[in-house]
Design a protein around this motif. Structure first.
Motif, PDB file in Angstrom:
ATOM      1  N   THR A 121     -30.536 -11.916 -15.869  1.00 32.97           N
ATOM      2  CA  THR A 121     -29.490 -11.121 -15.098  1.00 32.97           C
ATOM      3  C   THR A 121     -28.475 -10.376 -15.872  1.00 32.97           C
ATOM      4  O   THR A 121     -28.375  -9.237 -15.468  1.00 32.97           O
ATOM      5  N   LEU A 122     -28.125 -11.031 -16.823  1.00 33.79           N
ATOM      6  CA  LEU A 122     -27.155 -10.035 -18.054  1.00 33.79           C
ATOM      7  C   LEU A 122     -27.856  -8.934 -18.578  1.00 33.79           C
ATOM      8  O   LEU A 122     -27.135  -7.981 -18.795  1.00 33.79           O
ATOM      9  N   ASN A 123     -29.114  -9.155 -18.774  1.00 34.99           N
ATOM     10  CA  ASN A 123     -29.961  -7.856 -19.166  1.00 34.99           C
ATOM     11  C   ASN A 123     -29.932  -6.970 -18.226  1.00 34.99           C
ATOM     12  O   ASN A 123     -30.129  -5.583 -18.761  1.00 34.99           O
ATOM     13  N   THR A 124     -29.991  -7.331 -16.981  1.00 28.97           N
ATOM     14  CA  THR A 124     -29.856  -5.983 -16.066  1.00 28.97           C
ATOM     15  C   THR A 124     -28.631  -5.062 -16.042  1.00 28.97           C
ATOM     16  O   THR A 124     -28.751  -4.171 -16.029  1.00 28.97           O
ATOM     17  N   LEU A 125     -27.769  -5.656 -17.084  1.00 28.60           N
ATOM     18  CA  LEU A 125     -26.570  -5.011 -17.053  1.00 28.60           C
ATOM     19  C   LEU A 125     -26.360  -4.086 -17.967  1.00 28.60           C
ATOM     20  O   LEU A 125     -25.559  -3.003 -18.401  1.00 28.60           O
ATOM     21  N   ALA A 130     -24.940   0.839 -20.959  1.00 25.26           N
ATOM     22  CA  ALA A 130     -25.259   1.750 -21.997  1.00 25.26           C
ATOM     23  C   ALA A 130     -25.334   3.041 -21.605  1.00 25.26           C
ATOM     24  O   ALA A 130     -24.906   4.081 -22.208  1.00 25.26           O
ATOM     25  N   GLU A 131     -25.933   3.377 -20.589  1.00 24.14           N
ATOM     26  CA  GLU A 131     -26.203   4.787 -20.199  1.00 24.14           C
ATOM     27  C   GLU A 131     -25.503   5.413 -18.802  1.00 24.14           C
ATOM     28  O   GLU A 131     -25.420   6.382 -18.534  1.00 24.14           O
ATOM     29  N   ARG A 132     -24.744   4.269 -18.276  1.00 23.70           N
ATOM     30  CA  ARG A 132     -24.025   4.460 -16.900  1.00 23.70           C
ATOM     31  C   ARG A 132     -24.941   4.997 -15.765  1.00 23.70           C
ATOM     32  O   ARG A 132     -24.722   5.828 -14.863  1.00 23.70           O
ATOM     33  N   VAL A 142     -29.529   5.494 -10.027  1.00 25.82           N
ATOM     34  CA  VAL A 142     -28.067   5.258  -9.390  1.00 25.82           C
ATOM     35  C   VAL A 142     -27.379   5.847 -10.615  1.00 25.82           C
ATOM     36  O   VAL A 142     -27.474   5.173 -11.526  1.00 25.82           O
ATOM     37  N   ASP A 143     -26.452   6.833 -10.465  1.00 26.31           N
ATOM     38  CA  ASP A 143     -25.526   7.121 -11.583  1.00 26.31           C
ATOM     39  C   ASP A 143     -24.215   6.604 -11.127  1.00 26.31           C
ATOM     40  O   ASP A 143     -23.899   6.628 -10.298  1.00 26.31           O
ATOM     41  N   ALA A 144     -23.388   6.282 -12.213  1.00 26.29           N
ATOM     42  CA  ALA A 144     -22.244   5.562 -11.800  1.00 26.29           C
ATOM     43  C   ALA A 144     -21.275   6.767 -11.856  1.00 26.29           C
ATOM     44  O   ALA A 144     -21.261   7.486 -12.683  1.00 26.29           O
ATOM     45  N   THR A 145     -20.233   6.585 -11.019  1.00 25.99           N
ATOM     46  CA  THR A 145     -19.016   7.201 -11.029  1.00 25.99           C
ATOM     47  C   THR A 145     -18.289   6.961 -12.126  1.00 25.99           C
ATOM     48  O   THR A 145     -18.232   5.758 -12.716  1.00 25.99           O
ATOM     49  N   PRO A 146     -17.633   7.940 -12.796  1.00 25.86           N
ATOM     50  CA  PRO A 146     -16.875   7.806 -14.064  1.00 25.86           C
ATOM     51  C   PRO A 146     -15.871   6.684 -14.036  1.00 25.86           C
ATOM     52  O   PRO A 146     -15.931   6.002 -15.352  1.00 25.86           O
ATOM     53  N   SER A 147     -15.257   6.212 -13.173  1.00 28.05           N
ATOM     54  CA  SER A 147     -14.528   5.193 -13.197  1.00 28.05           C
ATOM     55  C   SER A 147     -15.062   3.746 -13.141  1.00 28.05           C
ATOM     56  O   SER A 147     -14.517   2.673 -13.368  1.00 28.05           O
ATOM     57  N   PHE A 148     -16.232   3.666 -13.219  1.00 24.99           N
ATOM     58  CA  PHE A 148     -16.934   2.406 -13.136  1.00 24.99           C
ATOM     59  C   PHE A 148     -16.853   1.621 -14.503  1.00 24.99           C
ATOM     60  O   PHE A 148     -17.033   2.083 -15.672  1.00 24.99           O
ATOM     61  N   ARG A 149     -16.779   0.512 -14.598  1.00 27.48           N
ATOM     62  CA  ARG A 149     -16.432  -0.526 -15.681  1.00 27.48           C
ATOM     63  C   ARG A 149     -16.999  -1.855 -15.503  1.00 27.48           C
ATOM     64  O   ARG A 149     -17.163  -2.185 -14.221  1.00 27.48           O
ATOM     65  N   VAL A 150     -17.671  -2.404 -16.183  1.00 25.64           N
ATOM     66  CA  VAL A 150     -18.007  -3.805 -16.487  1.00 25.64           C
ATOM     67  C   VAL A 150     -16.942  -4.626 -16.910  1.00 25.64           C
ATOM     68  O   VAL A 150     -16.518  -4.366 -18.224  1.00 25.64           O
ATOM     69  N   VAL A 151     -16.160  -5.526 -16.164  1.00 23.57           N
ATOM     70  CA  VAL A 151     -15.240  -6.625 -16.789  1.00 23.57           C
ATOM     71  C   VAL A 151     -15.513  -7.966 -16.707  1.00 23.57           C
ATOM     72  O   VAL A 151     -15.721  -8.435 -15.586  1.00 23.57           O
ATOM     73  N   ALA A 152     -16.172  -8.620 -17.759  1.00 26.71           N
ATOM     74  CA  ALA A 152     -16.491 -10.177 -17.651  1.00 26.71           C
ATOM     75  C   ALA A 152     -15.422 -11.113 -18.063  1.00 26.71           C
ATOM     76  O   ALA A 152     -14.583 -10.610 -19.001  1.00 26.71           O
TER      77      ALA A 152
END
Length: 306
Positions: A121-125, A130-132, A142-152
């Protein structure tokens, strides 16, 4: 985000007790477009800081709890079985999971207890970080909107049921260690969260709770949430039993009726929050009683002159 960074920092700092350094570092990281791992014990304001930032910036915070049930499909999304039967697979039959939801909405994907999620599951991230962007079968990219972040977030004291983060995952995250605040800050937090006009009780609740973090029999002590509950419980117990809470005074001179209330409150508020070392045979109640005795009896006696 970058243009109003100083202004955002000033507004957030005015609403929080302490945490200036952590706030600066987290703001700098997410403003720089980085994904972040917040590592620290529970009750150290990790989610509070993050929620304040997303609220101030007006971006959604998409919450995910890391556990064994968090499969890649749950994280990314799935095709509705009912619609697939009627319409076949298509982008319209896809039900987005939290990762796709956060990418499309430009939100922060907040993964709590990160190291409890399965490795696949973590590898899915990885691609999303890396490429958004993310390739979803039968849906497209699916392209990420610029403000997308992953916070864990993760608890460094947790070892049971956790997995070690792979190098490929940790290499894509900035890591911010968050520890407990000092005693002054914790007293201010308890005062703010309880609205109690009882400095003696607040000071005792914080000191006793902090003592659980240093006791040799305890692997993980209580956070400031324990001090908040302890203060509130003792206040209500005092009302029930008709006991006056002292305004101040030295620890040696406190009435037994009050200190016994504190002991009862400790056993209720803290016994479920302390995690003993695996080799300790004592009960949480016995360990808490020893902390109470040291604080009110032994330590004041040692401090006496002569």
């Amino acid at each position: 985000m970058i243009d109003d960074l100083a202004d955002v920092r000033e507004k957030l700092a005015a609403r929080m007790v302490g945490r200036e350094r952590e706030l600066d570092l987290l703001l700098a990281a997410v403003a720089a477009g980085r994904d972040v791992l917040l590592e620290g014990p529970p009750g150290t304001s990790k989610s509070t800081i993050l929620a304040a930032i997303t609220a101030e910036w007006g971006v959604p915070m998409v919450f995910v709890e890391g556990n064994a049930d968090l499969t890649p499909t749950r994280l990314v999304g799935h095709h509705s079985p009912a619609r697939v039967l009627r319409e076949d697979y298509s982008a319209e039959t896809f039900v987005p999971g939290p990762l796709v939801e956060a990418m499309r909405g430009g939100g922060f994907l907040y993964v709590e207890e990160f190291n409890r999620a399965p490795e696949d599951t973590l590898n899915t991230l990885l691609t999303a970080m890396a490429e958004r962007r993310l390739a979803v079968p039968r849906v497209g990219t699916v392209d990420a909107t610029p403000s997308f972040r992953v916070v864990a977030t993760m608890n460094p004291y947790d070892t049971i049921g956790t997995t070690r983060l792979s190098t490929s995952v940790s290499d894509r995250l900035c890591r911010l260690a968050v520890d407990y605040q000092d005693a002054d800050a914790e007293r201010a937090i308890v005062e703010a969260r309880t609205d109690l006009d009882a400095p003696r009780l607040v000071a005792d609740a914080v000191a006793l709770t902090r003592a659980t973090r240093a006791h040799e029999a305890i692997r993980q002590g209580s956070s400031v949430r324990g001090a908040i509950d302890l203060a509130l419980v003792v206040d209500r117990l005092a009302r029930l039993r008709g006991v006056d809470i002292p305004d101040d005074g030295s620890l040696r001179d406190l009435p037994a009726a009050y200190t016994e209330l504190v002991l009862d409150g400790m056993l209720l508020a803290l016994s479920g929050r302390v995690h003993l070392d695996e080799v300790v045979e004592a009960t949480p109640e016995a360990v808490l009683r020893s902390i109470w005795e040291s604080y009110y009896v032994l330590d004041p006696a040692r401090a006496e002159p002569g």
